[in-house]
Design an enzyme around this catalytic site. Structure first.
Site, PDB file in Angstrom:
ATOM      1  N   CYS A 178      36.794   4.790  72.384  1.00 41.62           N
ATOM      2  CA  CYS A 178      37.449   5.664  71.937  1.00 41.62           C
ATOM      3  C   CYS A 178      37.545   7.205  72.353  1.00 41.62           C
ATOM      4  O   CYS A 178      36.897   7.861  73.255  1.00 41.62           O
ATOM      5  CB  CYS A 178      35.362   5.876  71.498  1.00 41.62           C
ATOM      6  SG  CYS A 178      35.667   7.612  69.863  1.00 41.62           S
ATOM      7  N   CYS A 199      36.363  10.373  71.381  1.00 41.52           N
ATOM      8  CA  CYS A 199      34.764  10.622  72.039  1.00 41.52           C
ATOM      9  C   CYS A 199      34.619  10.769  73.884  1.00 41.52           C
ATOM     10  O   CYS A 199      33.841  11.500  74.295  1.00 41.52           O
ATOM     11  CB  CYS A 199      33.899   8.958  71.647  1.00 41.52           C
ATOM     12  SG  CYS A 199      34.017   8.250  70.925  1.00 41.52           S
ATOM     13  N   ASP A 200      35.728  10.335  74.940  1.00 41.61           N
ATOM     14  CA  ASP A 200      35.631  10.198  75.858  1.00 41.61           C
ATOM     15  C   ASP A 200      36.994  10.286  76.878  1.00 41.61           C
ATOM     16  O   ASP A 200      37.243  10.680  77.765  1.00 41.61           O
ATOM     17  CB  ASP A 200      35.848   8.591  76.399  1.00 41.61           C
ATOM     18  CG  ASP A 200      34.476   7.754  76.067  1.00 41.61           C
ATOM     19  OD1 ASP A 200      33.338   8.754  75.495  1.00 41.61           O
ATOM     20  OD2 ASP A 200      34.477   7.153  75.981  1.00 41.61           O
TER      21      ASP A 200
END
Ligand code: NAP
Length: 315
Positions: free
Chosen positions: A134, A137-138
């Site tokens: 992701c 997200c990261d």
């Protein structure tokens, strides 16, 4: 056995938000937790983009908080694996491993989608230590670092392009020379000077040290030789699989297997069955958008039950 008014299948942000709303409406939903309670967020570390947490919050803690919030208002949680659902008439019948047969007047499907992994050595061991599925997200954790993105579809192009916001360099690794991605997405990635290409390479192994990922070993399909591409992070972008197998094809899906809901609602093709979160979202796939559709599903469900009751009184 009496039927539950609502059974919610799946406990990611969508299912838990639906549970909070339905429990607050005194509908005492039963929430069935599968083998990964809390969903994909429990496999991430810090969540920095969920509104309301200026300092960020750990994914598992966020999910635990949502669960407690639903329990506080009377939602019931039980662990089990839903093998099949009979939607031919209401109440719907669920066959649940560990719980037997359950009946429900309405259903909320919030079983999410699972990111596909490469299945190579070193990959799963390094999830959260440089391996991610992701970028939204990261990506932030890779500021100024080198990143590899694996895949040749639109997701890989999009993630690679997005990651150049943070990374010093992004290498796109794909197992063939031809990309599957749409021309517009390819063109955008190709015109990005921070993206370099390592095509016709099959990923073989994720290499790591004490601080996490250090490289990706690949086979050059032209020469047959193996080589290691050094990297600080590896983003696997080879698609997602919506978790719908247990539905046995009773609900309409698009060509990629995602449940179809009526535009602007969470209604599926079966009256009384609602879908929310990633299982019906091939586009946004965010915790906050999943939570939003969970709220919609609860409200759609509540209205459906009110209409059923009203028609029973009239009859
Ligand atoms: P996808 O189109 O199925 O592409 C998956 C890619 O991963 C393919 O290039 C495939 O290689 C590769 N792959 C699969 N398994 C692999 C393995 N084991 N090892 C190495 N490579 C592997 O998936 P997606 O990119 O996630 O897209 C899914 C759908 O969402 C598509 O319809 C796409 O258009 C859409 N989408 C749209 C947007 C957008 O418009 N903004 C963004 C993201 C996704 P091969 O090509 O060799 O099979």
């Amino acid at each position: 056995m009496s039927a539950y008014k609502t059974i919610i299948i799946g406990t990611g942000p969508a299912g838990l938000t639906a549970a909070i709303y339905l429990a607050r409406a005194n509908l005492n939903p039963l929430v069935i937790e599968g083998p990964e309670p809390g969903g994909q967020l429990t496999t991430t570390t810090e969540v920095e983009n969920f509104p309301g947490f200026p300092e960020g919050i750990m994914g598992p803690e966020l999910m635990e908080n949502m669960r407690k919030q639903a329990e506080r208002f009377g939602a019931e949680f039980r662990s089990g694996w839903v093998n099949s659902v009979d939607m031919s008439e209401r109440p719907f019948k669920l066959s649940v491993e560990g719980l037997g047969e359950l009946k429900a007047e309405t259903l909320i499907i919030s079983t999410g989608a699972s990111a596909k992994y490469l299945g190579i050595p070193g990959e799963k061991d390094n999830v959260g230590r440089g391996v991610s599925t992701c970028a939204t997200c990261d990506g932030f954790f890779f500021r100024g670092k080198k990143i590899i993105v694996v895949g040749g579809g639109d997701s890989a192009m999009e993630e690679a392009h997005f990651l150049t916001k943070f990374a010093s360099e992004v290498v796109l690794v794909h197992r063939r020379n031809d990309l599957r991605a749409s021309k517009i997405m390819q063109d955008r990635a190709r015109s990005n000077p921070k993206i370099s290409w390592s095509l016709n390479r099959t990923p073989l192994e994720v290499e790591s040290g004490p601080l996490g990922v250090t490289g990706l070993k690949v086979r050059n399909n032209e020469t047959g030789e193996d080589e290691t591409i050094a990297t600080d992070g590896l983003f696997v972008a080879i698609g997602h699989t919506p978790n719908t197998k247990f539905l046995g094809g009773q609900l309409e899906t698009d060509e990629t297997g995602y449940l179809i809901v009526k535009p602007g609602s969470t209604e599926t093709n079966v009256p009384g069955v609602f879908a929310c979160g990633d299982v019906q979202d091939n586009k946004y796939r965010q915790a906050i958008s999943a939570a939003g559709t969970g709220c919609m599903a609860a409200l759609d469900c509540e209205r459906f039950l009110e209409n059923v009751e009203a028609s029973l009184i009239e009859a």
